[in-house]
Design a protein around this motif. Structure first.
Motif, PDB file in Angstrom:
ATOM      1  N   CYS A  15       0.822  -1.216   0.000  1.00  0.00           N
ATOM      2  CA  CYS A  15       0.000   0.000   0.000  1.00  0.00           C
ATOM      3  C   CYS A  15       0.853   1.262   0.000  1.00  0.00           C
ATOM      4  CB  CYS A  15      -0.920   0.010   1.216  1.00  0.00           C
ATOM      5  SG  CYS A  15      -2.186  -1.237   1.171  1.00  0.00           S
ATOM      6  N   LEU A  19       0.867   3.995  -2.832  1.00  0.00           N
ATOM      7  CA  LEU A  19       0.504   5.336  -2.376  1.00  0.00           C
ATOM      8  C   LEU A  19       1.576   6.364  -2.748  1.00  0.00           C
ATOM      9  CD1 LEU A  19      -1.463   7.092  -0.630  1.00  0.00           C
ATOM     10  CD2 LEU A  19       0.072   6.607   1.276  1.00  0.00           C
ATOM     11  N   GLY A  22       1.557   6.931  -6.451  1.00  0.00           N
ATOM     12  CA  GLY A  22       0.354   7.695  -6.775  1.00  0.00           C
ATOM     13  C   GLY A  22       0.486   9.165  -6.397  1.00  0.00           C
ATOM     14  N   LEU A  23       1.039   9.450  -5.214  1.00  0.00           N
ATOM     15  CA  LEU A  23       1.241  10.838  -4.789  1.00  0.00           C
ATOM     16  C   LEU A  23       2.224  11.556  -5.710  1.00  0.00           C
ATOM     17  CD1 LEU A  23       1.394  10.529  -0.895  1.00  0.00           C
ATOM     18  CD2 LEU A  23      -0.326  11.728  -2.249  1.00  0.00           C
ATOM     19  N   THR A  24       3.306  10.864  -6.060  1.00  0.00           N
ATOM     20  CA  THR A  24       4.305  11.459  -6.944  1.00  0.00           C
ATOM     21  C   THR A  24       3.702  11.794  -8.306  1.00  0.00           C
ATOM     22  OG1 THR A  24       6.050  10.202  -5.837  1.00  0.00           O
ATOM     23  CG2 THR A  24       6.567  11.101  -8.006  1.00  0.00           C
ATOM     24  N   THR A  26       0.527  12.249  -8.992  1.00  0.00           N
ATOM     25  CA  THR A  26      -0.515  13.263  -8.845  1.00  0.00           C
ATOM     26  C   THR A  26       0.084  14.661  -8.743  1.00  0.00           C
ATOM     27  OG1 THR A  26      -1.994  11.678  -7.774  1.00  0.00           O
ATOM     28  CG2 THR A  26      -2.482  14.003  -7.445  1.00  0.00           C
ATOM     29  N   GLY A  45      -2.128   9.176 -11.443  1.00  0.00           N
ATOM     30  CA  GLY A  45      -1.813   9.332 -10.027  1.00  0.00           C
ATOM     31  C   GLY A  45      -3.040   9.188  -9.151  1.00  0.00           C
ATOM     32  N   LEU A  46      -4.132   9.819  -9.550  1.00  0.00           N
ATOM     33  CA  LEU A  46      -5.376   9.697  -8.789  1.00  0.00           C
ATOM     34  C   LEU A  46      -5.892   8.257  -8.790  1.00  0.00           C
ATOM     35  CD1 LEU A  46      -7.157  12.995  -9.896  1.00  0.00           C
ATOM     36  CD2 LEU A  46      -6.118  12.501  -7.661  1.00  0.00           C
ATOM     37  N   LEU A  49      -3.848   6.314  -6.351  1.00  0.00           N
ATOM     38  CA  LEU A  49      -4.276   6.613  -4.983  1.00  0.00           C
ATOM     39  C   LEU A  49      -5.547   5.834  -4.638  1.00  0.00           C
ATOM     40  CD1 LEU A  49      -3.629  10.463  -4.778  1.00  0.00           C
ATOM     41  CD2 LEU A  49      -2.259   8.609  -3.784  1.00  0.00           C
ATOM     42  N   SER A  51      -6.362   2.989  -6.000  1.00  0.00           N
ATOM     43  CA  SER A  51      -5.909   1.608  -5.885  1.00  0.00           C
ATOM     44  C   SER A  51      -5.253   1.355  -4.523  1.00  0.00           C
ATOM     45  CB  SER A  51      -4.941   1.277  -7.020  1.00  0.00           C
ATOM     46  OG  SER A  51      -4.588  -0.087  -6.985  1.00  0.00           O
ATOM     47  N   ALA A  52      -4.465   2.311  -4.040  1.00  0.00           N
ATOM     48  CA  ALA A  52      -3.824   2.168  -2.728  1.00  0.00           C
ATOM     49  C   ALA A  52      -4.876   2.057  -1.625  1.00  0.00           C
ATOM     50  CB  ALA A  52      -2.885   3.337  -2.454  1.00  0.00           C
ATOM     51  N   GLY A  53      -5.927   2.868  -1.715  1.00  0.00           N
ATOM     52  CA  GLY A  53      -7.006   2.792  -0.727  1.00  0.00           C
ATOM     53  C   GLY A  53      -7.734   1.457  -0.786  1.00  0.00           C
TER      54      GLY A  53
END
Length: 138
Positions: A15, A19, A22-24, A26, A45-46, A49, A51-53
């Motif tokens: 995760c 995450l 994804g943050l990078t 985004t 990126g979104l 994020l 997917s991480a959730g």
């Protein structure tokens, strides 16, 4: 049973990796969009994020989201770079490796052991990315 999810075992390393990527993407995507560039990185990126959730919640839909990201990335990469290997490689490899990470047995068992259809879809998408990159090398 071997395929059962362990109650206390969260896939926190996976995760965090998804995450951070994804943050990078985004933050970089917002910056690139502000400079007049492509919206792809912001959207990817979104989606990562999301997917991480879903990974944290141990939902098999995380693999479906990742498969959609891989398909969209392949289509966008081919549109942007054509079949030029050196331009496709940086666009495809990181996400293909991330897709393969989600398919590893010790990662998959902690996440969602019974979602076989999503595993197959993710495997096919990762394989397509690798094949598209490999074909351009020839």
């Amino acid at each position: 049973m071997v395929n059962e999810i362990q109650p206390g075992a969260r896939p926190w390393i996976t995760c965090i990796i998804v995450l951070l990527i994804g943050l990078t993407l985004t933050v970089g995507g917002v910056w690139l969009l502000a400079l007049g560039g492509s919206a792809y990185y912001l959207i990817a990126g979104l989606a990562l994020l999301l997917s991480a959730g879903l990974l944290w919640a141990r939902r098999s839909s995380a693999q479906w989201v990742m498969a959609l990201i891989l398909i969209a990335t392949l289509l966008w990469s081919l549109y942007e770079a054509g079949l030029n290997f050196w331009q496709l490689e940086p666009r495809l490899v990181m996400l293909a490796v991330l897709g393969i990470l989600l398919l590893l047995p010790w990662v998959r068992r902690k996440l969602f052991p019974l979602a076989r259809t999503a595993h197959l879809t993710l495997a096919v998408c990762s394989g397509q990315l690798i094949l598209a990159t490999a074909l351009d090398c020839m």
